[in-house]
Design an enzyme around this catalytic site. Structure first.
Site, PDB file in Angstrom:
ATOM      1  N   ARG A   1     -65.690 -48.062 127.207  1.00 52.96           N
ATOM      2  CA  ARG A   1     -64.705 -48.824 127.978  1.00 52.96           C
ATOM      3  C   ARG A   1     -64.172 -49.929 127.075  1.00 52.96           C
ATOM      4  NH1 ARG A   1     -68.801 -49.609 132.746  1.00 52.96           N
ATOM      5  NH2 ARG A   1     -70.060 -49.675 130.861  1.00 52.96           N
TER       6      ARG A   1
ATOM      7  N   ASP B   1     -62.162 -52.880 125.173  1.00 58.59           N
ATOM      8  CA  ASP B   1     -61.639 -54.168 125.631  1.00 58.59           C
ATOM      9  C   ASP B   1     -60.117 -54.221 125.507  1.00 58.59           C
ATOM     10  OD1 ASP B   1     -64.008 -55.588 126.313  1.00 58.59           O
ATOM     11  OD2 ASP B   1     -64.452 -55.842 124.180  1.00 58.59           O
TER      12      ASP B   1
ATOM     13  N   TYR C   1     -65.836 -45.942 115.162  1.00 59.04           N
ATOM     14  CA  TYR C   1     -64.769 -46.937 115.201  1.00 59.04           C
ATOM     15  C   TYR C   1     -64.226 -47.200 113.802  1.00 59.04           C
ATOM     16  CZ  TYR C   1     -65.981 -48.335 120.010  1.00 59.04           C
ATOM     17  OH  TYR C   1     -66.180 -48.355 121.359  1.00 59.04           O
TER      18      TYR C   1
ATOM     19  N   ARG D   1     -66.767 -55.812 116.317  1.00 62.26           N
ATOM     20  CA  ARG D   1     -65.911 -56.957 115.984  1.00 62.26           C
ATOM     21  C   ARG D   1     -66.719 -58.122 115.414  1.00 62.26           C
ATOM     22  NH1 ARG D   1     -62.605 -57.522 121.442  1.00 62.26           N
ATOM     23  NH2 ARG D   1     -61.997 -59.481 120.432  1.00 62.26           N
TER      24      ARG D   1
END
Lengths: 249, 249
Positions: free
Chosen positions: B51, B53, B112, B199
């Site tokens: 999910r 951001d 990612y 991140r």
């Protein structure tokens, strides 16, 4: 009156093309507005290697202008970038050029990349940067079509009807077609191009990639010397001016 | 009630994240609104592997849902894409999945990519897709920092304070740093990640790339087991979920 040479990157979707015009955001107008702030409010006229059309992007456009005062190249770069926020245009390099340098008239090579996304689902991550073609394309067939365009030809069939170049004869030095991840890229290099030439070549290579046109059809389109004989003009959003060459020294 | 497995691509800048919420465009809400049109107006609840951001992009998100009626996978793909126009989200693949398939709970790998543009001029062509860092970064120093994060650790210092995962212990299988043209890419793979983990790792590797942090500092940040001990959270716009793995068969 020092002369500055700029390398310019922009997202063409935010501009009505390079060339300044009243009432519409253009790349030239945006940079000139920033430059005037370094020039006592006086317009510093910007000359570009290629006056790209509305929607066309650049990562390596080259331009020049003169300022009244002496600034360092880095000071000009940073001040222009500061004053252009938040428009998607960036001056990536600045150098002080000799007074006879001319970004347009002295360019001896121009390089473009055209990005195609050939799949049925639309682009999402690359939206605005690719031409969405809903069928798979045969890269080998596109390469065979590109090969017959290489070299010196009368490209009348491959220029916009409003093209103002004196001669339709151009020498195409490079026209490569290759897979780049999920995309197909077409890269074109020449001393100079006619108006819409890259986009019409790509629109024609698409017909080759779909199996509709053979290399002989492309030769026939060249020989016809009329715009209607070549393929349609591919959309602006897939096209990027990636670099400009000048004589050494 | 056939179950459909979707691969989803989106431009995160157009959405308030994945998860449906009232009054804001979300990826889940956009796809579910299109899916309801295939489902007699009834909501077909979408379950995603990650999910993401607000602002985070995807090229390889995976999700599943059930429909009342039997449609072919291609019909579902094309109908969803048609009904979602012009939002920048695309269903790139659909397959009919076994009834026990679950996009979130059965995922065994998530991948990612984080894109950094390290130069003083701002991004223009890649605006919204990269983290703009105004100083050059030392890729070798970032690699040395990444090496100490690999493997199984308590990543408490590398998760958002609001992270709701039961355990902070995760196994990081891959964390590569490399030059990609003018950009620096950081690619991370794990079975699963904590909230903001990628991140925060990237924000910490930036400190390594600037010469401010050594690998020993990153080990100390892990050992401290508190969020404030690691580097800042890199912005969402540089991050893309590129793929999700499931067991074969």
């Amino acid at each position: 009156m020092p002369r500055y040479r700029l390398t310019v990157e922009y997202d063409g979707s935010a501009f009505q093309g390079w060339q300044a015009q009243d009432g519409a955001p253009t790349v030239q107008g945006t940079i000139e507005a920033a430059a005037a702030r370094l020039n006592g409010g006086v317009r510093a006229v910007l000359h570009a290697a290629g006056r790209t059309d509305a929607g066309v992007h650049a990562t390596g456009q080259v331009a020049h202008f003169d300022l009244e005062k002496d600034y360092s190249a880095l000071a000009v770069r940073d001040a222009l970038n500061f004053h252009m926020k938040p428009m998607p245009v960036a001056i990536t390099e600045v150098s002080i050029a000799p007074p006879e340098f001319h970004a347009r008239f002295q360019a001896i090579g121009r390089h473009y990349r055209y990005r195609i996304l050939a799949r049925r689902p639309p682009p999402a991550y690359t939206v605005g940067r690719v031409w969405h073609v809903t069928r798979a394309l045969d890269i080998e067939a596109m390469r065979a079509g590109a090969a017959v365009l290489l070299g010196t030809h009368d490209f009348t069939s491959f220029r916009a009807t409003e093209c103002q170049a004196k001669s339709p004869v151009k020498t195409l030095d490079r026209l490569e077609v290759f897979a780049a991840g999920e995309e197909i890229h077409v890269e074109a290099s020449a001393r100079s191009f006619l108006h819409h030439q890259v986009r019409i070549m790509v629109g024609t290579l698409r017909l080759a990639g779909e199996g509709k046109w053979t290399p002989a059809d492309i030769i026939a389109a060249l020989d016809a010397r009329k715009r209607a004989a070549a393929g349609p003009t591919a959309p602006a959003e897939g096209l990027t001016l990636t670099g400009v060459d000048y004589p050494a020294g």
